[in-house]
Write a protein that holds these residues in place. Structure first.
Motif, PDB file in Angstrom:
ATOM      1  N   GLY A 139      43.055  33.075  33.019  1.00  0.00           N
ATOM      2  CA  GLY A 139      44.140  34.019  32.871  1.00  0.00           C
ATOM      3  C   GLY A 139      45.246  33.539  31.953  1.00  0.00           C
ATOM      4  O   GLY A 139      45.033  32.751  31.023  1.00  0.00           O
ATOM      5  N   LEU A 140      46.452  34.003  32.267  1.00  0.00           N
ATOM      6  CA  LEU A 140      47.615  33.821  31.413  1.00  0.00           C
ATOM      7  C   LEU A 140      48.664  32.917  32.061  1.00  0.00           C
ATOM      8  O   LEU A 140      48.847  32.934  33.285  1.00  0.00           O
ATOM      9  N   PHE A 141      49.373  32.181  31.195  1.00  0.00           N
ATOM     10  CA  PHE A 141      50.488  31.352  31.650  1.00  0.00           C
ATOM     11  C   PHE A 141      51.677  31.572  30.725  1.00  0.00           C
ATOM     12  O   PHE A 141      51.518  31.848  29.536  1.00  0.00           O
ATOM     13  N   LEU A 142      52.880  31.451  31.287  1.00  0.00           N
ATOM     14  CA  LEU A 142      54.115  31.623  30.541  1.00  0.00           C
ATOM     15  C   LEU A 142      55.019  30.417  30.729  1.00  0.00           C
ATOM     16  O   LEU A 142      55.197  29.924  31.840  1.00  0.00           O
ATOM     17  N   SER A 143      55.594  29.959  29.623  1.00  0.00           N
ATOM     18  CA  SER A 143      56.650  28.952  29.664  1.00  0.00           C
ATOM     19  C   SER A 143      57.907  29.569  29.075  1.00  0.00           C
ATOM     20  O   SER A 143      57.876  30.158  27.997  1.00  0.00           O
ATOM     21  N   THR A 144      59.002  29.465  29.798  1.00  0.00           N
ATOM     22  CA  THR A 144      60.281  29.997  29.318  1.00  0.00           C
ATOM     23  C   THR A 144      61.177  28.893  28.766  1.00  0.00           C
ATOM     24  O   THR A 144      62.331  29.142  28.430  1.00  0.00           O
ATOM     25  N   ALA A 152      51.755  30.911  36.125  1.00  0.00           N
ATOM     26  CA  ALA A 152      50.705  31.925  35.950  1.00  0.00           C
ATOM     27  C   ALA A 152      51.330  33.317  35.989  1.00  0.00           C
ATOM     28  O   ALA A 152      52.195  33.604  36.823  1.00  0.00           O
ATOM     29  N   ILE A 153      50.897  34.205  35.081  1.00  0.00           N
ATOM     30  CA  ILE A 153      51.420  35.583  35.010  1.00  0.00           C
ATOM     31  C   ILE A 153      50.238  36.541  34.843  1.00  0.00           C
ATOM     32  O   ILE A 153      50.001  37.070  33.763  1.00  0.00           O
ATOM     33  N   ASN A 154      49.505  36.787  35.925  1.00  0.00           N
ATOM     34  CA  ASN A 154      48.276  37.557  35.846  1.00  0.00           C
ATOM     35  C   ASN A 154      48.335  38.889  36.585  1.00  0.00           C
ATOM     36  O   ASN A 154      47.301  39.524  36.804  1.00  0.00           O
ATOM     37  N   ASN A 155      49.528  39.333  36.966  1.00  0.00           N
ATOM     38  CA  ASN A 155      49.657  40.594  37.684  1.00  0.00           C
ATOM     39  C   ASN A 155      49.211  41.764  36.796  1.00  0.00           C
ATOM     40  O   ASN A 155      49.804  42.034  35.755  1.00  0.00           O
ATOM     41  N   GLY A 156      48.151  42.454  37.227  1.00  0.00           N
ATOM     42  CA  GLY A 156      47.607  43.570  36.463  1.00  0.00           C
ATOM     43  C   GLY A 156      46.373  43.226  35.667  1.00  0.00           C
ATOM     44  O   GLY A 156      45.696  44.119  35.147  1.00  0.00           O
ATOM     45  N   ILE A 181      42.643  45.463  25.686  1.00  0.00           N
ATOM     46  CA  ILE A 181      44.021  45.129  25.359  1.00  0.00           C
ATOM     47  C   ILE A 181      44.935  45.457  26.539  1.00  0.00           C
ATOM     48  O   ILE A 181      44.812  46.520  27.150  1.00  0.00           O
ATOM     49  N   TYR A 182      45.857  44.544  26.815  1.00  0.00           N
ATOM     50  CA  TYR A 182      46.848  44.743  27.874  1.00  0.00           C
ATOM     51  C   TYR A 182      48.243  44.588  27.272  1.00  0.00           C
ATOM     52  O   TYR A 182      48.456  43.795  26.352  1.00  0.00           O
ATOM     53  N   LEU A 183      49.180  45.344  27.824  1.00  0.00           N
ATOM     54  CA  LEU A 183      50.557  45.340  27.334  1.00  0.00           C
ATOM     55  C   LEU A 183      51.513  44.986  28.459  1.00  0.00           C
ATOM     56  O   LEU A 183      51.378  45.477  29.584  1.00  0.00           O
ATOM     57  N   SER A 184      52.480  44.139  28.135  1.00  0.00           N
ATOM     58  CA  SER A 184      53.574  43.864  29.059  1.00  0.00           C
ATOM     59  C   SER A 184      54.893  44.148  28.358  1.00  0.00           C
ATOM     60  O   SER A 184      55.101  43.734  27.219  1.00  0.00           O
ATOM     61  N   THR A 185      55.764  44.859  29.050  1.00  0.00           N
ATOM     62  CA  THR A 185      57.099  45.146  28.524  1.00  0.00           C
ATOM     63  C   THR A 185      58.185  44.386  29.273  1.00  0.00           C
ATOM     64  O   THR A 185      59.362  44.610  29.041  1.00  0.00           O
ATOM     65  N   ASN A 186      57.754  43.485  30.178  1.00  0.00           N
ATOM     66  CA  ASN A 186      58.725  42.724  30.970  1.00  0.00           C
ATOM     67  C   ASN A 186      58.382  41.235  30.968  1.00  0.00           C
ATOM     68  O   ASN A 186      58.412  40.575  31.998  1.00  0.00           O
ATOM     69  N   ASN A 187      58.032  40.750  29.772  1.00  0.00           N
ATOM     70  CA  ASN A 187      57.796  39.329  29.561  1.00  0.00           C
ATOM     71  C   ASN A 187      56.657  38.776  30.412  1.00  0.00           C
ATOM     72  O   ASN A 187      56.686  37.623  30.836  1.00  0.00           O
ATOM     73  N   GLY A 188      55.646  39.587  30.644  1.00  0.00           N
ATOM     74  CA  GLY A 188      54.461  39.118  31.342  1.00  0.00           C
ATOM     75  C   GLY A 188      54.461  39.293  32.836  1.00  0.00           C
ATOM     76  O   GLY A 188      53.496  38.922  33.507  1.00  0.00           O
TER      77      GLY A 188
END
Length: 396
Positions: A139-144, A152-156, A181-188
């Motif tokens: 899945g996906l990971f985010l670093s701020t 981890a940011i895998n919701n959806g 393709i997936y889209l996030s409008t709230n930073n993941g």
């Protein structure tokens, strides 16, 4: 006269032969998976050879693997630049690798895996201090915080998603996966599928021309003019629909697939094959523009071809006396001889517009203050109403 004719024929033949792609890497370096440029340096990620760096548009290459453990076991599928920070995503079949950071043009690297439960990193996306990492089945990971810590940011997203690519369009984050393709409008925080019109899988790359977003994958090439709500297939005219890579130069779109390289100057309406010089067996994995060249990576290394050979570029004499100084600067600089310039736009290396101005008639000098922006490389686009010229400026 006969000598002149023979010489003319020789020069014509020489120009035709050299109007093609040329391999720039030593024969020992192969299997190039990714290419990226920070505007000055060119970086290539390989499978089995680690990372390569060139500071002269590919004339010479250096190994850039200091600090990378067992780099020969990794595949470097994505390289992204963010000012003076360079990020590389690495993975191997034992699920090693992760995200590496260099702050000194690739001279040394530091692994940045804190919080990543899957280190098989294959893709990266950057939005200012936010770094997105996609993995194989993790899945996906985010670093701020520029890669120091990950969440981890895998919701959806489906379980065990493979994330091949990212695209950042202002506050909209696009993720190309094995299921579309997936889209996030709230930073993941939440991902929503946006596949209306998409039939391809394994979305490998994104790019943008104006307000049009282009995506490619195994099975097609698509464009969207409404931020991904709908997609239109623009693969007609490309011989092989296994499209793997995209890049742009101004309004020209370049795509790479298993048969070669194609360009379109009308956003996919028509296509021209510009594969001359490439091997018969092609496996293009990446495309990038650096300086006057388009570069591609494949199983035989890194290739380059002058943009001017493929795109009709008219010289505009109104631009000849234009000057930007000082360059490098502390963010405050002047552009002189702008009496024929109508618009000035400045973008960061991700293509995000950070400055825009419409000039008054006969204005000859424009002063710009970007002293509050981050240090790094920026691109000044100058429009005289007929043509656009892009100049690079460095802010220290």
């Amino acid at each position: 006269m006969k000598t002149l004719i023979i010489l003319t024929m020789f020069l014509l033949s020489f120009n035709i032969v050299n109007a093609q792609w040329q391999n720039t890497t030593p024969i020992s370096f192969r299997n190039v998976e990714s290419i990226a440029s920070d505007g000055i340096n060119l970086f290539a990620g390989t499978s089995g050879w680690g990372l390569l760096q060139s500071s002269n548009n590919g004339d010479t290459w250096n190994s850039a693997n200091s600090g990378i453990t067992n780099y020969w076991e990794n595949e470097f599928g994505s390289i992204e630049t963010n000012g003076t920070n360079i990020y590389a995503a690495a993975w191997d079949f034992n699920f090693g690798g992760g995200v590496y950071l260099s702050t000194n043009n690739g001279s040394s690297w530091t692994v940045m895996n804190n919080g990543m439960t899957s280190t098989s990193a294959i893709s990266l996306g950057i939005n200012d201090s936010n770094i997105f990492a996609g993995t194989f089945w993790g899945g996906l990971f985010l670093s701020t915080d520029y890669g120091n810590n990950w969440t981890a940011i895998n919701n959806g997203l489906p379980t065990n998603t493979i994330v091949f690519s990212f695209f950042v369009n202002d506050t909209n984050i696009f993720a190309g996966t094995d299921t579309g393709i997936y889209l996030s409008t709230n930073n993941g925080a939440l991902w929503t599928p946006i596949n209306n019109g998409i039939t391809a899988g394994n979305i490998k790359s994104f790019t943008k021309i104006g307000t049009t977003i282009i995506a490619c994958g195994h099975g097609g090439l698509y464009k969207s003019t409404n931020n991904g709500s709908n997609w239109i297939d623009i693969s007609n005219g490309i011989s092989n629909f296994e499209v793997t890579s995209l890049t742009t130069f101004d309004s020209t779109l370049f795509v790479g697939n298993l048969d070669g390289v194609y360009l379109s100057s009308d956003t996919g309406g028509t296509w021209t094959d510009v594969s001359n010089g490439l091997p018969i067996q092609k496996s293009i994995s990446s495309l990038a523009v650096c300086g006057p060249y388009v570069f591609l990576g494949d199983s035989e290394g890194v290739w380059r071809r002058p943009i001017s050979e493929m795109v009709s570029i008219k010289e505009n004499h109104d631009f000849l006396n234009l000057n930007i100084f000082p360059n490098p600067s502390n963010g405050k600089f002047k552009i002189t001889n702008t009496n024929n310039i109508k618009n000035i736009e400045i973008q960061n290396i991700l293509g995000k517009v950070i400055y825009c101005s419409t000039l008054n008639n006969f204005q000859t000098t424009t002063e710009i203050d970007l002293s509050t922006v981050s240090k790094g490389i920026y691109f000044v686009k100058l429009d005289n109403g007929e043509q656009i010229m892009t100049e690079k400026i460095i802010i220290n």
